[in-house]
Design a protein around this motif. Structure first.
Motif, PDB file in Angstrom:
ATOM      1  N   PRO A 263    -127.667   4.817  20.142  1.00 59.88           N
ATOM      2  CA  PRO A 263    -129.041   4.284  20.206  1.00 59.88           C
ATOM      3  C   PRO A 263    -129.138   3.028  21.082  1.00 59.88           C
ATOM      4  O   PRO A 263    -130.144   2.832  21.773  1.00 59.88           O
ATOM      5  N   LEU A 264    -128.068   2.235  21.076  1.00 58.11           N
ATOM      6  CA  LEU A 264    -128.067   0.997  21.859  1.00 58.11           C
ATOM      7  C   LEU A 264    -128.199   1.302  23.352  1.00 58.11           C
ATOM      8  O   LEU A 264    -129.052   0.748  24.056  1.00 58.11           O
ATOM      9  N   ALA A 265    -127.347   2.206  23.823  1.00 52.29           N
ATOM     10  CA  ALA A 265    -127.357   2.570  25.237  1.00 52.29           C
ATOM     11  C   ALA A 265    -128.682   3.226  25.612  1.00 52.29           C
ATOM     12  O   ALA A 265    -129.269   2.913  26.655  1.00 52.29           O
ATOM     13  N   ALA A 266    -129.179   4.116  24.731  1.00 54.98           N
ATOM     14  CA  ALA A 266    -130.436   4.802  25.021  1.00 54.98           C
ATOM     15  C   ALA A 266    -131.586   3.802  25.069  1.00 54.98           C
ATOM     16  O   ALA A 266    -132.484   3.906  25.914  1.00 54.98           O
ATOM     17  N   GLY A 267    -131.567   2.810  24.154  1.00 56.53           N
ATOM     18  CA  GLY A 267    -132.630   1.807  24.129  1.00 56.53           C
ATOM     19  C   GLY A 267    -132.666   1.007  25.420  1.00 56.53           C
ATOM     20  O   GLY A 267    -133.729   0.820  26.015  1.00 56.53           O
ATOM     21  N   LEU A 268    -131.491   0.565  25.878  1.00 56.94           N
ATOM     22  CA  LEU A 268    -131.428  -0.232  27.116  1.00 56.94           C
ATOM     23  C   LEU A 268    -131.827   0.613  28.326  1.00 56.94           C
ATOM     24  O   LEU A 268    -132.678   0.223  29.126  1.00 56.94           O
ATOM     25  N   TRP A 269    -131.196   1.770  28.431  1.00 60.23           N
ATOM     26  CA  TRP A 269    -131.436   2.645  29.585  1.00 60.23           C
ATOM     27  C   TRP A 269    -132.894   3.133  29.596  1.00 60.23           C
ATOM     28  O   TRP A 269    -133.540   3.191  30.647  1.00 60.23           O
ATOM     29  N   GLY A 270    -133.428   3.452  28.416  1.00 64.31           N
ATOM     30  CA  GLY A 270    -134.804   3.938  28.322  1.00 64.31           C
ATOM     31  C   GLY A 270    -135.824   2.834  28.561  1.00 64.31           C
ATOM     32  O   GLY A 270    -136.883   3.068  29.140  1.00 64.31           O
ATOM     33  N   ALA A 271    -135.508   1.605  28.126  1.00 63.81           N
ATOM     34  CA  ALA A 271    -136.466   0.506  28.291  1.00 63.81           C
ATOM     35  C   ALA A 271    -136.551   0.061  29.753  1.00 63.81           C
ATOM     36  O   ALA A 271    -137.548  -0.528  30.173  1.00 63.81           O
ATOM     37  N   MET A 272    -135.501   0.355  30.538  1.00 66.83           N
ATOM     38  CA  MET A 272    -135.540   0.010  31.966  1.00 66.83           C
ATOM     39  C   MET A 272    -136.519   0.890  32.738  1.00 66.83           C
ATOM     40  O   MET A 272    -136.899   0.577  33.858  1.00 66.83           O
ATOM     41  N   GLU A 273    -136.883   2.020  32.121  1.00 68.16           N
ATOM     42  CA  GLU A 273    -137.720   2.987  32.830  1.00 68.16           C
ATOM     43  C   GLU A 273    -139.183   2.772  32.445  1.00 68.16           C
ATOM     44  O   GLU A 273    -139.532   2.909  31.282  1.00 68.16           O
ATOM     45  N   ARG A 274    -140.014   2.425  33.422  1.00 67.25           N
ATOM     46  CA  ARG A 274    -141.428   2.197  33.112  1.00 67.25           C
ATOM     47  C   ARG A 274    -142.243   3.456  33.363  1.00 67.25           C
ATOM     48  O   ARG A 274    -143.252   3.414  34.088  1.00 67.25           O
ATOM     49  N   SER A 275    -141.813   4.577  32.830  1.00 67.87           N
ATOM     50  CA  SER A 275    -142.583   5.808  32.967  1.00 67.87           C
ATOM     51  C   SER A 275    -142.330   6.676  31.743  1.00 67.87           C
ATOM     52  O   SER A 275    -141.641   6.271  30.810  1.00 67.87           O
ATOM     53  N   ARG A 276    -142.892   7.872  31.759  1.00 64.64           N
ATOM     54  CA  ARG A 276    -142.736   8.808  30.652  1.00 64.64           C
ATOM     55  C   ARG A 276    -141.279   9.195  30.420  1.00 64.64           C
ATOM     56  O   ARG A 276    -140.942   9.730  29.372  1.00 64.64           O
ATOM     57  N   TRP A 277    -140.412   8.935  31.393  1.00 64.91           N
ATOM     58  CA  TRP A 277    -139.020   9.375  31.258  1.00 64.91           C
ATOM     59  C   TRP A 277    -138.197   8.420  30.392  1.00 64.91           C
ATOM     60  O   TRP A 277    -137.084   8.762  29.999  1.00 64.91           O
TER      61      TRP A 277
END
Lengths: 121, 151
Positions: free
Chosen positions: A79-93
């Motif tokens: 979850p940690l990696a997904a949170g960081l990687w996902g929060a860097m993306e400013r779109s639906r992805w």
């Protein structure tokens, strides 16, 4: 072992995946709601790591001890990696990345049970 | 130089992602990273503890792990050279999952233990089969865009 924590991880993981994929479908970015559920998942995984470590300290030994230890180390980072990687993306992805973490957590519980059947679901 | 080609179709309204690691690439890399981690951990344990049990399967697991790692790193880097290596590793991956999938069904005796690619990735929800296809589609969009920029 009481199966409440692994079961909760599967339920929260799948709910998170569904919620996140809905956000992706609605073309939304990662919001606080998603991050909150991701945080709950992280806490549950840490609790499970604690339970399994206590069991190992208590003298229990699965056949695939090396694999189990690998899981114990890797699990909290999902979850940690997904949170960081996902929060860097400013779109639906961004939410789509978080959905992967939810699904991965659920699959991990099934694999854990295969490695060490005392970890019930 | 690229051959002349018709004008590229207009992009959708959303601003195009500025790297192979943004937009849909973000999801692709997340899944690749997950597979790189699980495949290399699994191969490491298999080879370290019990290589003689299934040498072919375990060697293929290790090879798959390297391919996943390479794809994860090159997709994240996203430079033209990295993209070329990424196309290569996605192609090897697709060929690998098709070849090993067929081999594992034709000759189960060689595979007493499963690899990531056994049964076309059936042990992993067929994600190993679908992943390289999406990877190649995503990379093709990038090579087209680079070519359009050149002309």
């Amino acid at each position: 072992m009481n199966g409440a924590v692994p079961t909760a991880i599967i339920v929260v993981g799948l709910a998170l995946a569904g919620y996140a994929l809905l956000m992706t479908a609605l073309n939304r970015r990662t919001g606080l709601g998603l991050l909150a559920v991701l945080g709950v998942l992280e806490i549950l995984l840490l609790v499970l790591v604690g339970i399994i470590v206590a069991r190992l300290v208590g003298g229990g030994r699965p056949a695939g001890l090396a694999t189990l230890i690998g899981y114990l180390i890797a699990m909290p980072f999902v979850p940690l990696a997904a949170g960081l990687w996902g929060a860097m993306e400013r779109s639906r992805w961004g939410p789509a990345v978080i959905a992967v973490a939810g699904l991965a957590a659920a699959v991990l519980m099934v694999r854990l049970h295969e490695i060490w059947p005392v970890i019930r679901v | 130089m690229a051959p002349p080609e018709p004008a590229p179709s207009p992009e959708p309204a959303a601003p195009p992602p500025d790297s192979t690691r943004t937009g849909p690439g973000r999801l692709l890399i997340a899944v690749y990273a997950l597979f790189a981690l699980s495949a290399s951990a699994r191969a490491g344990v298999q080879i370290a503890t019990n290589f003689g049990h299934a040498p072919v399967a375990y060697s293929l697991s290790a090879f798959a792990a390297v391919v996943y790692l390479l794809a994860t790193v090159t997709l994240t880097a996203g430079s033209p050279t990295a993209r070329r290596i990424a196309v290569l590793s996605c192609s090897v991956e697709l060929a690998g999952v098709l070849a090993v999938g067929t081999w594992s069904l034709a000759d189960p005796a060689t595979f007493p233990d499963a690899t990531v690619w056994s049964g076309y990735g059936s042990g992993y929800g067929f994600v190993p089969l679908v992943l390289p296809i999406f990877g190649l589609l995503w990379l093709r969009r990038w090579s087209r865009r680079a070519r359009a920029r050149q002309t």
